[in-house]
Write a protein that holds these residues in place. Structure first.
Motif, PDB file in Angstrom:
ATOM      1  N   UNK A  55      -7.706  -4.716 -12.989  1.00 44.97           N
ATOM      2  CA  UNK A  55      -6.804  -5.849 -13.183  1.00 44.97           C
ATOM      3  C   UNK A  55      -7.562  -7.150 -13.415  1.00 44.97           C
ATOM      4  N   UNK A  56      -8.795  -7.232 -12.900  1.00 45.01           N
ATOM      5  CA  UNK A  56      -9.554  -8.486 -13.007  1.00 45.01           C
ATOM      6  C   UNK A  56     -10.469  -8.539 -14.222  1.00 45.01           C
ATOM      7  N   UNK A  57     -11.224  -7.449 -14.497  1.00 42.33           N
ATOM      8  CA  UNK A  57     -12.218  -7.499 -15.571  1.00 42.33           C
ATOM      9  C   UNK A  57     -11.827  -6.652 -16.778  1.00 42.33           C
ATOM     10  N   UNK A  58     -10.761  -5.857 -16.651  1.00 39.36           N
ATOM     11  CA  UNK A  58     -10.319  -5.047 -17.782  1.00 39.36           C
ATOM     12  C   UNK A  58     -10.337  -3.568 -17.480  1.00 39.36           C
ATOM     13  N   UNK A  59      -9.534  -2.811 -18.238  1.00 34.06           N
ATOM     14  CA  UNK A  59      -9.424  -1.369 -18.015  1.00 34.06           C
ATOM     15  C   UNK A  59     -10.674  -0.626 -18.514  1.00 34.06           C
ATOM     16  N   UNK A  60     -11.230  -1.067 -19.668  1.00 31.13           N
ATOM     17  CA  UNK A  60     -12.319  -0.334 -20.297  1.00 31.13           C
ATOM     18  C   UNK A  60     -13.610  -0.309 -19.476  1.00 31.13           C
ATOM     19  N   UNK A  65     -10.679   6.638 -11.793  1.00 30.48           N
ATOM     20  CA  UNK A  65     -10.331   7.194 -13.105  1.00 30.48           C
ATOM     21  C   UNK A  65      -8.887   7.658 -13.174  1.00 30.48           C
ATOM     22  N   UNK A  66      -8.479   8.456 -12.204  1.00 34.20           N
ATOM     23  CA  UNK A  66      -7.179   9.118 -12.271  1.00 34.20           C
ATOM     24  C   UNK A  66      -6.100   8.155 -11.762  1.00 34.20           C
ATOM     25  N   UNK A  67      -5.265   7.738 -12.614  1.00 36.75           N
ATOM     26  CA  UNK A  67      -4.302   6.669 -12.344  1.00 36.75           C
ATOM     27  C   UNK A  67      -4.593   5.515 -13.269  1.00 36.75           C
ATOM     28  N   UNK A  68      -5.839   5.042 -13.253  1.00 37.42           N
ATOM     29  CA  UNK A  68      -6.240   3.989 -14.178  1.00 37.42           C
ATOM     30  C   UNK A  68      -6.148   4.451 -15.622  1.00 37.42           C
ATOM     31  N   UNK A  69      -6.480   5.709 -15.866  1.00 39.46           N
ATOM     32  CA  UNK A  69      -6.386   6.237 -17.222  1.00 39.46           C
ATOM     33  C   UNK A  69      -4.927   6.313 -17.676  1.00 39.46           C
ATOM     34  N   UNK A 102      -4.002   2.821 -18.744  1.00 35.81           N
ATOM     35  CA  UNK A 102      -4.665   2.505 -20.013  1.00 35.81           C
ATOM     36  C   UNK A 102      -3.922   3.144 -21.184  1.00 35.81           C
ATOM     37  N   UNK A 103      -3.637   4.423 -21.069  1.00 38.28           N
ATOM     38  CA  UNK A 103      -3.009   5.139 -22.177  1.00 38.28           C
ATOM     39  C   UNK A 103      -1.581   4.651 -22.413  1.00 38.28           C
ATOM     40  N   UNK A 104      -0.849   4.403 -21.352  1.00 37.66           N
ATOM     41  CA  UNK A 104       0.535   3.963 -21.489  1.00 37.66           C
ATOM     42  C   UNK A 104       0.613   2.579 -22.117  1.00 37.66           C
ATOM     43  N   UNK A 105      -0.311   1.703 -21.766  1.00 36.94           N
ATOM     44  CA  UNK A 105      -0.309   0.361 -22.351  1.00 36.94           C
ATOM     45  C   UNK A 105      -0.651   0.383 -23.842  1.00 36.94           C
ATOM     46  N   UNK A 106      -1.242   1.425 -24.314  1.00 43.06           N
ATOM     47  CA  UNK A 106      -1.511   1.592 -25.741  1.00 43.06           C
ATOM     48  C   UNK A 106      -0.386   2.336 -26.469  1.00 43.06           C
ATOM     49  N   UNK A 107       0.532   2.933 -25.728  1.00 39.04           N
ATOM     50  CA  UNK A 107       1.472   3.890 -26.328  1.00 39.04           C
ATOM     51  C   UNK A 107       2.669   3.257 -27.014  1.00 39.04           C
ATOM     52  N   UNK A 163      -0.622  -6.869 -12.196  1.00 41.51           N
ATOM     53  CA  UNK A 163      -1.163  -6.139 -11.037  1.00 41.51           C
ATOM     54  C   UNK A 163      -0.956  -4.632 -11.187  1.00 41.51           C
ATOM     55  N   UNK A 164      -0.683  -4.183 -12.391  1.00 40.94           N
ATOM     56  CA  UNK A 164      -0.285  -2.791 -12.641  1.00 40.94           C
ATOM     57  C   UNK A 164      -1.381  -1.794 -12.271  1.00 40.94           C
ATOM     58  N   UNK A 165      -2.613  -2.066 -12.650  1.00 38.89           N
ATOM     59  CA  UNK A 165      -3.683  -1.094 -12.450  1.00 38.89           C
ATOM     60  C   UNK A 165      -3.887  -0.790 -10.972  1.00 38.89           C
ATOM     61  N   UNK A 166      -3.958  -1.844 -10.155  1.00 39.42           N
ATOM     62  CA  UNK A 166      -4.174  -1.637  -8.721  1.00 39.42           C
ATOM     63  C   UNK A 166      -2.928  -1.085  -8.046  1.00 39.42           C
ATOM     64  N   UNK A 167      -1.734  -1.521  -8.477  1.00 40.74           N
ATOM     65  CA  UNK A 167      -0.488  -1.041  -7.875  1.00 40.74           C
ATOM     66  C   UNK A 167      -0.269   0.439  -8.151  1.00 40.74           C
ATOM     67  N   UNK A 168      -0.706   0.911  -9.321  1.00 36.67           N
ATOM     68  CA  UNK A 168      -0.494   2.319  -9.676  1.00 36.67           C
ATOM     69  C   UNK A 168      -1.570   3.236  -9.102  1.00 36.67           C
ATOM     70  N   UNK A 169      -2.837   2.804  -9.163  1.00 35.55           N
ATOM     71  CA  UNK A 169      -3.928   3.714  -8.802  1.00 35.55           C
ATOM     72  C   UNK A 169      -4.002   3.998  -7.307  1.00 35.55           C
TER      73      UNK A 169
END
Length: 449
Positions: A84-89, A137-141, A144-149, A383-389
């Motif tokens: 959430x702070x520095x990016x998904x990649x 990785x698992x959750x963050x991926x 990442x994929x959903x935000x591109x979909x 806050x999606x990445x941290x809330x989901x993972x």
């Protein structure tokens, strides 16, 4: 205008396919590395945990598998906040390198006969690092994929990510089946089991090259442009009542339900058939391959169905189907295995075992098919990445990862091969009830909100 441009970018099917392949391959490597241990749990027991009681050795091996699952939430908390702070990649690159390196090292571990107590200690340490990496990785991926979909067919397009766990098990199982067929039992026990871990270094190089070409998600780029990133995303999640509620629902209903079914169908069934049902390992491996292949189209179907009928009814249907099937399915697996052992040349019992496992796979597919999209849709973008993972890995690690150990322990306590299976059955029933009452429908949720 920026949001419109970003949404248009999301619809570029060629670009999405490229991103999806790279993201999915990295997740496949994570699952392959992480679950190869589960596939070899029965082999590891005498090598690293020698005991006069085979059941005690198996419990120790399953406990070591569970240790890796327990630390997943720690990795999720740290890497999720970083995402959430520095990016998904950037987080993707760190997690994939850590997982690949630690898995490769497992292939060089000395056994208990060679170095004594240091063998299980080193194995546990590497397992902890594997779990730490998997948590990021698992959750963050999925995010990442959903935000591109994009917004169209999001359930179907993201359901491909859920195939990576079964594909990791399939690739691992195929390797082990091949090695067992060409090596003597002594050679496999001595060095053949190390080969799947050595191969991980080649897969790591491919995954790193693919991920270096990945782009940051348009949603995160939009947050950066508008200066909407949160400095303490995990803390913000716990302060917001609605986010807390949705984190609990993700943990208890979606992720825990999927994890219980995944480890029942994809992990524990193989252990059950090899130990309790006494089927030959090579026969179990062949059945596992068939079951995993059947799971692929079922998962894609569930993702497609969630775009039509909604995420909520599909997930609840999977939870209820799993709860109804687990006890009678394992009873039939035990009975059919006994029939096969009496007449090893008979194919009918094996065909029926495959059909039962396919039915269990349907229950699993209904939960995990919409899961990737749900992980992102439930939470606000900043806050999606941290809330989901965090809740996802907490459920997968503490509920799913410990399931084989808990079920095996309960079976031993009650002196039954089936008593422990009431644990996942009751869990799925309660999860379905909670989801029916509280889980919101999210299939039309905008990911830029």
């Amino acid at each position: 205008m920026n949001k419109i441009n970003n949404l248009e970018k999301l619809q570029d099917s060629h670009s999405y396919r490229k991103i999806a392949i790279a993201a999915c391959f990295g997740t496949f490597l994570e699952w392959y590395d992480f679950l190869t241990f589960a596939t070899l749990a029965v082999v590891f027991a005498p090598l690293f945990f020698p005991s006069s009681d085979p059941s005690a050795g198996l419990l120790a091996s399953l406990a070591t598998f569970g240790v890796g699952m327990i630390v997943r939430p720690i990795g999720a908390a740290i890497f999720g906040s970083m995402g959430d702070r520095i990016g998904r990649k950037p987080v993707f690159m760190i997690t994939i390198a850590l997982m690949g390196f630690t898995t490769f090292c497992v292939g060089f571990l000395p056994t208990y006969a060679q170095v004594g107590i240091w063998a299980p200690i080193l194995l546990v340490c590497l397992r902890l690092l594997q779990g730490f990496s998997a948590g990021g990785e698992i959750g963050g991926s999925a995010v990442y994929l959903t935000e591109h979909a994009g917004n169209e067919h999001r359930g179907f397009k993201t359901s491909f990510l859920q195939l990576m766990g079964p594909l990791g098990i399939l690739f691992s199982t195929l390797q082990i089946a091949f090695l067992r067929s060409y090596l003597s039992p002594e050679a496999f026990q001595e060095w053949g089991w190390r080969v799947p871990f050595w191969i991980s270094i080649l897969l790591l190089l491919i995954a790193c090259k693919a991920r270096m070409a990945l782009e940051e998600t348009p949603v995160f780029l939009e947050l950066s442009k508008c200066n909407q990133k949160t400095e303490n995303p995990l803390l913000s999640n716990f302060r917001d009542p609605e986010t807390r509620k949705r984190m609990f629902l993700l943990f208890f209903c979606i992720s825990a339900g999927g994890a219980v079914l995944f480890f029942c169908v994809q992990v524990y069934t193989a252990i059950f058939l090899k130990t309790s049902a006494k089927l030959p390992p090579e026969v179990v491996d062949e059945i596992s391959i068939f079951t995993t292949l059947a799971l692929f189209p079922l998962t894609l179907f569930a993702g497609w169905l969630s775009d039509k009928a909604g995420r909520k009814p599909v997930v609840i249907g999977g939870l209820l189907l799993g709860a109804v099937l687990i006890q009678p399915a394992f009873q039939m697996l035990q009975s059919l295995s006994g029939q096969y052992l009496k007449s090893p040349g008979a194919n009918t019992p094996l065909i029926l075992i495959g059909l039962i496992l396919t039915l269990l796979s349907l229950a699993l597919a209904l939960v995990i098919g919409p899961q990737t999209a749900l992980l992102a849709e439930l939470f606000p973008a900043n806050t999606r990445n941290s809330a989901a993972t965090l809740p996802h890995n907490l459920a997968a690690g503490w509920i799913g990862g410990l399931l084989p150990l808990i079920v095996t322990w309960l079976n031993q306590q009650w002196g039954s091969d089936l008593a422990g299976l009431w644990y996942p059955t009751i869990f799925l029933i309660v999860g379905a009830i909670v989801a029916l009452i509280h889980l919101p429908e999210t299939k039309n949720q905008s990911l830029l909100d």
